[in-house]
Design a protein around this motif. Structure first.
Motif, short mmCIF file in Angstrom:
data_model
loop_
_atom_site.label_atom_id
_atom_site.label_comp_id
_atom_site.label_asym_id
_atom_site.label_seq_id
_atom_site.Cartn_x
_atom_site.Cartn_y
_atom_site.Cartn_z
N UNK A 1 0.83 -1.21 0.00
CA UNK A 1 0.00 0.00 0.00
C UNK A 1 0.86 1.26 0.00
N UNK A 2 1.96 1.22 0.73
CA UNK A 2 2.87 2.37 0.81
C UNK A 2 3.44 2.71 -0.55
N UNK B 1 -7.82 9.86 -3.02
CA UNK B 1 -8.29 10.42 -1.76
C UNK B 1 -9.54 11.27 -1.96
N UNK B 2 -9.56 12.01 -3.08
CA UNK B 2 -10.72 12.83 -3.41
C UNK B 2 -11.18 12.47 -4.82
N UNK C 1 0.41 9.45 2.36
CA UNK C 1 -0.70 8.73 2.95
C UNK C 1 -1.63 8.23 1.87
N UNK C 2 -1.84 7.01 1.88
CA UNK C 2 -2.77 6.13 1.17
C UNK C 2 -2.34 5.84 -0.27
N UNK D 1 -3.45 12.89 0.20
CA UNK D 1 -4.14 13.48 1.36
C UNK D 1 -3.13 14.06 2.33
N UNK D 2 -2.01 13.35 2.52
CA UNK D 2 -0.96 13.82 3.42
C UNK D 2 0.41 13.50 2.84
#
Length: 400
Positions: free
Chosen positions: A24-25, A33-34, A261-262, A277-278
């Motif tokens: 996943x990383x 994310x959006x 992130x994600x 997202x981050x």
């Protein structure tokens, strides 16, 4: 017992969870994310057009002044002028990331001081890592002074290539036989301790993919090197060349680890604001006396650093954050808006002069376009010949 163990005594389900977290990383797949809505797409296109058009006009009108006229008298003041004028435009990117797209940038590790000349080592997760280093450089007052070592093909990018050239980025073929002389020549121009410098190097030489990771692991197994999952085995010769050339003029080395992130973002993700997202940026400050002076030992030191970086990324995948959060100051929305207005007003003025004023402005634009294309294609910048000539003339008269 609910789970079996492997030969090392580690629970099999623990290994599976770690592998899933690592996958996943490192993934560019999976849901964004959006969602990419029509409004977000239109906003992204507007932002990109604004950034490119303003960059074009600022480079056309200001670059010949800073890298031709000013540089004829002083390289130092040429760099200061370039950093100040174009640093304002560069600050629009962190503004886009953090304020418009709403990406959260999280800093951790050492609290690094401002006003340091550094060599910055970073892992290369994806094609936009280098842009997020601007978020850190902006907070330290070095946004206009950061220089990258990048692959030569990027110099061919429209508009961006001109920018890379005036900021004196070092372009390489990624073949040491041809890159050695180029790097040493370029690095020799960065030795003046009066010139602020952040020299950013991605020792892996390319961005991370699963396929590249497998090749790197195969190379590591054949050469008795550590097997890394989240980073590639670093190339050491370029690192040592930087270290050898600049060691006496640097304050420190920053070992920077970047994680998302994600989902790892692409350039288009950044433009449309759908990811990430981050962004997590972990910085470790290393003094020069901690790094060996011999090439062989320095190479081993760098590989060890990437082994530690690999573990740090594995821990990030499991925990969702790096250790030792650092509360860096948030960007000021007011300051960002003022800089944006300065860029827009200046660009509008230059556009008006080009289209509706004297024909000499059109001549200047044509000259500037030709000049920037030539210096980028031939990878050259003028030397301060006027200053040297005046100094030589003055000295000769004084001796006579």
């Amino acid at each position: 017992m609910n789970g079996s163990t492997n030969s090392r005594g580690m629970p099999s389900n623990g290994i599976k969870e770690q592998e899933e977290a690592t996958l996943a990383l490192n993934s560019n797949d999976g849901p964004r994310h959006r969602p990419l809505t029509l409004i977000r797409a239109l906003r992204g296109i507007l932002c990109l057009v604004t950034l490119l058009s303003t960059a074009f006009m600022l480079l056309i009108y200001l670059a010949p002044i800073t890298i031709l006229i000013v540089r004829m008298f002083s390289v130092h003041y040429s760099r200061k002028a370039t950093s100040f004028l174009f640093g304002i435009w560069l600050s629009l990117w962190p503004f886009l990331f953090e304020k418009i797209n709403g990406t959260k940038v999280v800093f951790s590790g050492d609290m690094v001081p401002s006003e340091e000349r550094i060599l910055l080592l970073a892992n290369h997760r994806t094609e936009v890592d280098w842009m997020y280093l601007w978020d850190l450089a902006l907070r330290k007052g070095f946004l206009g002074h950061i220089k990258y070592i990048l692959k030569k093909s990027l110099m061919k990018l429209p508009i961006f290539g001109w920018g890379f050239q005036i900021f004196e980025f070092i372009s390489v073929e990624r073949k040491w036989e041809s890159d050695e002389l180029i790097m040493k020549k370029k690095l020799s121009a960065f030795k003046d301790p009066k010139d602020p410098l952040w020299l950013a190097l991605f020792p892996e030489g390319t961005d991370y993919t699963e396929q590249k990771c497998l090749k790197s692991q195969q190379f590591a197994a054949e050469n008795d090197l550590p097997i890394l999952r989240n980073v590639l085995i670093p190339k050491t010769k370029g690192f040592y060349a930087c270290l050898e050339s600049l060691r006496n003029t640097l304050n420190a080395v920053y070992d920077v680890t970047i994680a998302y992130k994600h989902r790892c973002p692409t350039f288009i993700d950044n433009v449309f604001g759908v990811d990430p997202s981050e962004v997590h940026i972990h910085v470790q400050r290393i003094t020069l006396n901690e790094i060996p002076t011999s090439e062989e030992e320095a190479a081993a030191w760098l590989i060890e650093r990437f082994q530690l970086k690999d573990q740090l990324l594995s821990d990030f995948a499991a925990r969702g954050h790096f250790p030792h959060h650092v509360p860096e100051e948030n960007l000021s929305t007011l300051v960002c808006l003022v800089k944006f207005l300065v860029v827009i007003v200046t660009t509008s003025l230059f556009t008006h002069l080009t289209l509706f004023s004297s024909v000499w402005y059109k001549v200047y634009v044509a000259f500037s376009f030709t000049y920037l294309t030539a210096v980028t294609y031939f990878d050259i910048l003028p030397s301060p010949v006027l200053c040297s000539s005046i100094k030589s003339l003055f000295c000769s008269k004084k001796m006579s």
